[in-house]
Design a protein around this motif. Structure first.
Motif, short mmCIF file in Angstrom:
data_model
loop_
_atom_site.label_atom_id
_atom_site.label_comp_id
_atom_site.label_asym_id
_atom_site.label_seq_id
_atom_site.Cartn_x
_atom_site.Cartn_y
_atom_site.Cartn_z
N GLU A 160 -21.99 14.16 18.01
CA GLU A 160 -22.20 15.13 16.93
C GLU A 160 -21.17 14.91 15.80
N LEU A 161 -19.93 14.73 16.21
CA LEU A 161 -18.87 14.51 15.21
C LEU A 161 -19.11 13.21 14.45
N TYR A 162 -19.55 12.21 15.20
CA TYR A 162 -19.82 10.90 14.59
C TYR A 162 -20.96 11.03 13.58
N ASP A 163 -22.00 11.74 14.00
CA ASP A 163 -23.15 11.91 13.09
C ASP A 163 -22.77 12.73 11.86
N LYS A 164 -21.81 13.62 12.02
CA LYS A 164 -21.37 14.41 10.87
C LYS A 164 -20.43 13.63 9.96
N GLY A 165 -20.13 12.39 10.34
CA GLY A 165 -19.21 11.59 9.53
C GLY A 165 -17.76 11.97 9.71
N LEU A 166 -17.46 12.60 10.83
CA LEU A 166 -16.07 13.05 11.05
C LEU A 166 -15.28 12.09 11.94
N VAL A 167 -15.90 10.93 12.26
CA VAL A 167 -15.20 9.95 13.09
C VAL A 167 -14.93 8.71 12.25
N THR A 168 -13.74 8.17 12.33
CA THR A 168 -13.46 6.93 11.61
C THR A 168 -12.65 5.99 12.50
N ARG A 169 -12.83 4.71 12.22
CA ARG A 169 -12.05 3.70 12.94
C ARG A 169 -11.12 3.07 11.92
N GLU A 170 -9.83 3.09 12.20
CA GLU A 170 -8.89 2.58 11.20
C GLU A 170 -7.76 1.83 11.85
#
Ligand SMILES: [Zn+2]
Ligand SMILES: [Zn+2]
Length: 1002
Positions: A160-170
């Motif tokens: 859900e967080l990923y779909d909301k754009g709240l996950v990032t890889r950095e």
């Protein structure tokens, strides 16, 4: 009938070893459905719960029991934090594995199995302790962060967080533990120790000049090989200073580091240094073949320490990383996950960085680049789990973009009630305001696997949100929780549309992501209920309180709880934290075996929740004493009530002390309820115990003792006493139940018509505050009068004629005073009538005026004259030369109480003497009955053996003893009786008494 009678009569004295096992089942019974009352924060499965963790659970239990008693029946699911590095380290220790790659050699599948076993074993051990303490939660169904449903719930949240754009890889620079080989999140970096390091001043030669150097100070020599730039503050003043034929550039404020003998050649702004090129001092490192220059930074360079010039290694510092990014600097990532230089770092390859410091310093010296070296003692962050000094290195991690919801988070959190309130602005909100993005990936084994699959051909990312999805993509069935852990889950791959293979990334979740998921993962409700309360230690502001809030706001735009109670720590007797390594660790089970669970609970619950508690045995003993008082009250009540087969019913009329105790009970209920509502468990418990000890045990029971002794079964006064006592004890047990569930459950059975559901007391009685006030005065009077008796050396058993009271309005309470003080009457008087007016000469006053003529002046003053003639002259006698005072009349002892006065008549006449003797005799007979182990209802034959000269006076009293001693026959004699008798010798004031008694027939 006889059976039920004896069942309800409490026997023996309090022994938790007998009481607690008997009622364990009832105490642990949960009631009602799971609802949004309280969310249990999962303790880490350490195996042996810390006393503080037990205190935490007990407070939750109090709150749940109280809520249940108020009709909000609740069952709370307890939680356990089963994953994490501490378990891995414990298993490693058990297996004798020291490094992370030892785990791979041992076999990851067996290793993870061992972690699972250990966490389950520890969980059971902890459950046993919590249950032993009477914590009633749903122990059959604890939520455990490693179980399949829980893991799957986390996956759903993450997707859900990923779909909301709240996950990032950095790729960023993070703190890293080289021993545990994993990244640490910012909030995990809170353990600093004082470390002595070698600090060096390094000469970086300006490229365009031969003997000109930028002077740099560093405490981490091992970062010099990774240096790519220097930075200065554009607004600070810098100088060129000459010393021994060399020119040094540094901040003007830091000139002192050069030592004596320098001269300043030029002064200029730091901005002038922008872009100045320099030569790296370890130029032999081939990867250093690049341009090096000075960059500007206002924020990260201070002229208050070092030289005002800072060296930049973007891979090994968070500020360096940022400056590097802003200035487009290259990044030399020289260090591997074990904290060793990578193979390409030539001369230093394979060395552990902190151990390479010496070699690097000596190389700098050889290169002529070392200006000076000095030891520095500084606070340095170490790993909170293993104590290894942390380093910074760049890695690619997965982050939750907390920063993008921060305003929303802080707004939502400001609606939360925090107890104690000052921690809301003091800890709670500031922590949330300071949050950065959350690094949720960890490079470990025993954790919730992150549900991220990446294509090995095209790099496409797929986040999986459910088991069903995983099973359908991979065609594999998930049979056990271990299938959802490494390494088994890593083997689950599937084909990507491009033809490549989707493989899971090896990372697991931060354990705070596990516990922060509890609102949904422990209930399966999406979105979860908002809980009324979370209740954990104050360290959880940066831990669980925060991770719950972060996830809930990111997922559902709401806070997961309405109220936070943040409690203190359990410390040892001298105020130190308890640790096994300090040898001051308190084994909860051991303590509970010795003192009982109720005493343990009462001790901890007697402390203000948000303050630290110092654990003492003395405190446990005090708690035990209080429990004994409760026991004795029930012992008293049940004995008499059973004797009369009493069942509560409205009595014809209440005596004044009955009305008083029931009024006090109403006051108590109100104050306890209000304390409980505001979670001030300690004040609630204190009010209850004060009522129990001071009002019931030390006062009311004393007042009614005689009334309960009346033999007639339905005596109205006795019934009234039973009635008030019954309802006082009933309410007391109900309100004490959340605190001491064992003894109250046990004792409730000894009140007739018991009702073991422990609903909050509901029966109400008239409140009479005026009576409460007058009783307060009365108690003061009784205490003062008893003190006067004591002072006059007259025992309470010896009746006295009267007590005269001046000022206080006793009204109907005077009878009670007469009885307690043992006087024939209590009379209101004007104090003037009991006191004689007296005067005395103030010789000090007269002496200062009349010197050698004082005596003459005094005589006149006593005679009441206003003047005195001395040597033919008249002098005035001042008004204050005679002092007037009052003294009680002879035979009276005066006492003062609550601002009033009373006078005890201590004269004794013949009738009083007789009564005194009667009381002495009765008391000895009663005592003899007790020693003969007769029960109160047994009737007796009685023979009193007394000296001949006492025979007449004792015989005269015999008939007056019948009621009190329950004697069927009384004989006064000088000869011992024939047959089987129980006998006891007594020494009365003045003669010897021998009491013979036996159970009467019939
Ligand atoms: Zn570590
Ligand atoms: Zn692909």
């Amino acid at each position: 009938m006889a059976l039920s009678l004896s069942n309800r009569e409490l026997k023996g004295s309090y022994d938790h070893r007998l009481v607690e096992p008997q009622v364990m089942g009832e105490v642990l019974k949960t009631r009602g459905e799971v609802d949004g009352l309280l969310l249990d924060g999962p303790p880490f499965v350490s195996g042996i719960p810390h006393p503080g963790t037990v205190w935490n659970k007990v407070m939750k239990d109090v709150y749940i029991r109280y809520s249940t008693s108020k009709g909000k029946a609740q069952t709370v699911r307890p939680g356990y934090d089963c994953h994490g590095l501490p378990i891995e380290l414990a298993v490693q220790k058990e297996l004798g594995i020291t490094a992370k790659d030892g785990v791979v050699k041992y076999g990851l599948d067996n290793f993870v199995k061992k972690c699972d076993e250990m966490s389950k074993k520890n969980m059971q051990a902890m459950t046993r302790v919590f249950q032993r303490l009477g914590v009633a939660m749903d122990w059959e169904h604890p939520y455990c962060t490693s179980e399949t449903a829980y893991v799957e719930a986390e996956w759903r949240e993450f997707k859900e967080l990923y779909d909301k754009g709240l996950v990032t890889r950095e790729k960023r620079v993070f703190y890293w533990c080289p021993k545990d080989e994993t990244v640490l999140s910012d909030y995990e970096v809170n353990n600093y120790v004082e470390i002595v390091d070698r600090s060096i001043y390094v000469k970086f030669r300006v490229e365009s000049a031969q003997n000109e150097y930028l002077l740099v100070w560093t405490t981490t020599p091992w970062t010099i090989p990774a240096n790519v730039a220097l930075m200065v503050n554009p607004d600070e003043e810098y100088v060129e200073a000459e010393l021994n034929g060399n020119t040094y550039i540094l901040a003007e404020k830091r000139l002192s580091v050069l030592g004596p003998g320098f001269s300043v050649k030029r002064k200029f702004r730091g901005s002038e240094l922008d872009g100045v090129k320099y030569v790296h001092p370890l130029g032999f490192l081939s990867f250093q073949a690049m341009d090096h220059r000075v960059v500007l930074s206002k924020g990260f360079v201070s002229a208050e320490e070092g030289t005002g010039i800072v060296h930049v290694a973007p891979a090994h510092g968070q500020e360096d990383f940022q400056v590097g990014k802003e200035n487009g600097l290259p990044m030399l990532d020289l260090v591997d996950e074990k904290g060793r230089y990578r193979p390409f770092v030539e001369r230093y390859a394979g060395k552990y960085v902190r151990e390479a410091n010496d070699l690097i310093i000596s190389d700098l010296r050889s290169a002529g680049a070392l200006f000076k070296e000095e030891p520095v003692s500084h606070r340095y962050p170490v790993c909170w789990r293993c104590g290894t000094p942390l380093i910074m290195r760049p890695t690619e991690q997965w982050l939750l973009k907390v920063s993008s919801v921060k305003d929303e988070l802080v707004n939502a959190a400001s609606e939360v009630g925090v107890i104690p309130p000052w921690l809301k602005e003091g800890r709670f909100l500031p922590w949330l305001k300071g949050l950065g993005d959350w690094v949720v990936s960890r490079q470990r084994y025993w954790g919730t696997p992150m549900p991220i699959w990446v294509c090995d051909k095209c790099g496409d990312v797929k986040v999986i949100g459910s088991l069903k999805e995983l099973e359908s993509l991979t065609g594999k069935k998930i049979a056990s929780s271990l299938d959802l852990h490494r390494p088994l889950v890593d083997e689950l791959t599937f084909k990507h549309s491009c033809g490549g293979t989707m493989k899971r990334i090896p990372d697991v979740f931060d354990v705070w992501f596990d516990s922060g998921s509890a609102p949904y993962a422990s209930t399966g409700r999406w979105p979860p209920t908002r809980y009324e309360l979370v209740l954990e230690g104050q360290d959880q502001f940066s831990g669980w309180f925060a991770s719950l809030a972060k996830l809930s706001v990111m997922l559902w735009s709401t806070m997961p709880y309405s109220k936070v109670l943040a409690h203190g720590m359990a410390l040892d007797e001298s105020g130190r934290e308890m640790h096994k390594s300090l040898g001051n660790y308190v084994d909860v089970e051991e303590v509970v075996n010795e003192y009982g669970a109720d005493a343990f609970r009462a001790f901890f619950l007697g402390h203000t929740p948000w303050e630290d508690v110092r654990f003492t045995k003395k405190g446990l003993e005090d708690a035990l004493k209080k429990i004994n008082t409760l026991w004795n009250l029930l012992y008293f009540a049940s004995t008499y009530m059973a004797l009369d087969d009493y069942h509560p019913r409205e009595p014809p009329r209440l005596e004044v002390e009955d009305r008083w105790v029931l009024s006090r009970l109403m006051a108590l209920e109100a104050s306890v309820t209000s304390s409980m509502e505001s979670l001030q468990f300690d004040s609630a418990l204190k009010s209850l115990l004060d009522f129990m000890v001071d009002d019931l045990s030390k006062w009311y029971v004393k007042l009614i003792r005689k009334r309960t002794w009346v033999e007639k079964k339905d005596d109205p006064s006795k019934e009234a006493a039973y009635y008030a006592l019954y309802w006082s004890l009933d309410a007391l047990l109900r309100m004490l139940h959340p605190f001491v569930p064992f003894v109250t459950t046990f004792l409730m059975k000894y009140l007739p018509d018991e009702d073991a559901d422990f609903a909050w007391p509901a029966k109400s009685f008239p409140r009479d505050e005026d009576l409460e006030k007058r009783m307060e005065v009365t108690r003061g009077l009784v205490a003062a009068a008893l003190y006067a008796r004591n002072k006059a050396g007259i025992k309470v058993r010896h009746p006295l004629k009267e007590l005269l009271v001046s000022g206080a309005e006793l009204g109907e309470l005077s009878g009670l005073v007469a009885e307690q003080v043992n006087v024939k009457r209590v009379v209101a008087v004007d104090q003037k009538d009991v006191m004689d007016k007296k005067t005395r000469v103030r010789y000090d006053v007269l002496g200062s005026l009349f010197h050698q003529n004082t005596r003459v002046a005094a005589e006149k003053a006593i005679a009441g004259e206003k003047e005195v003639e001395i040597d033919g002259k008249k002098y005035e006698i001042p008004g204050n030369a005679i002092e007037v005072y009052y003294e009680p009349k002879p035979g009276y002892v005066m006492v003062e109480f609550e601002g009033y006065k009373a006078f005890l008549n201590t004269a004794v006449d013949e009738e009083l003497e007789r009564e005194a003797l009667l009381r002495e005799l009765v008391r000895r007979v009663q005592e003899t009955r007790k020693r003969a182990k007769l029960s109160v209802e047994d009737r007796i034959d009685l023979v009193l053996l007394v000296p001949r000269e006492m025979a007449a006076s004792v015989s005269e009293l015999a008939s007056r003893m019948v009621d009190d001693t329950r004697a069927v026959s009384i004989r006064v004699s000088q000869e011992p009786p024939d047959g089987e008798w129980f006998s006891q010798d007594w020494d009365l004031d003045g003669f010897e008494l021998k009491v013979y008694l036996r159970k009467a027939n019939g």
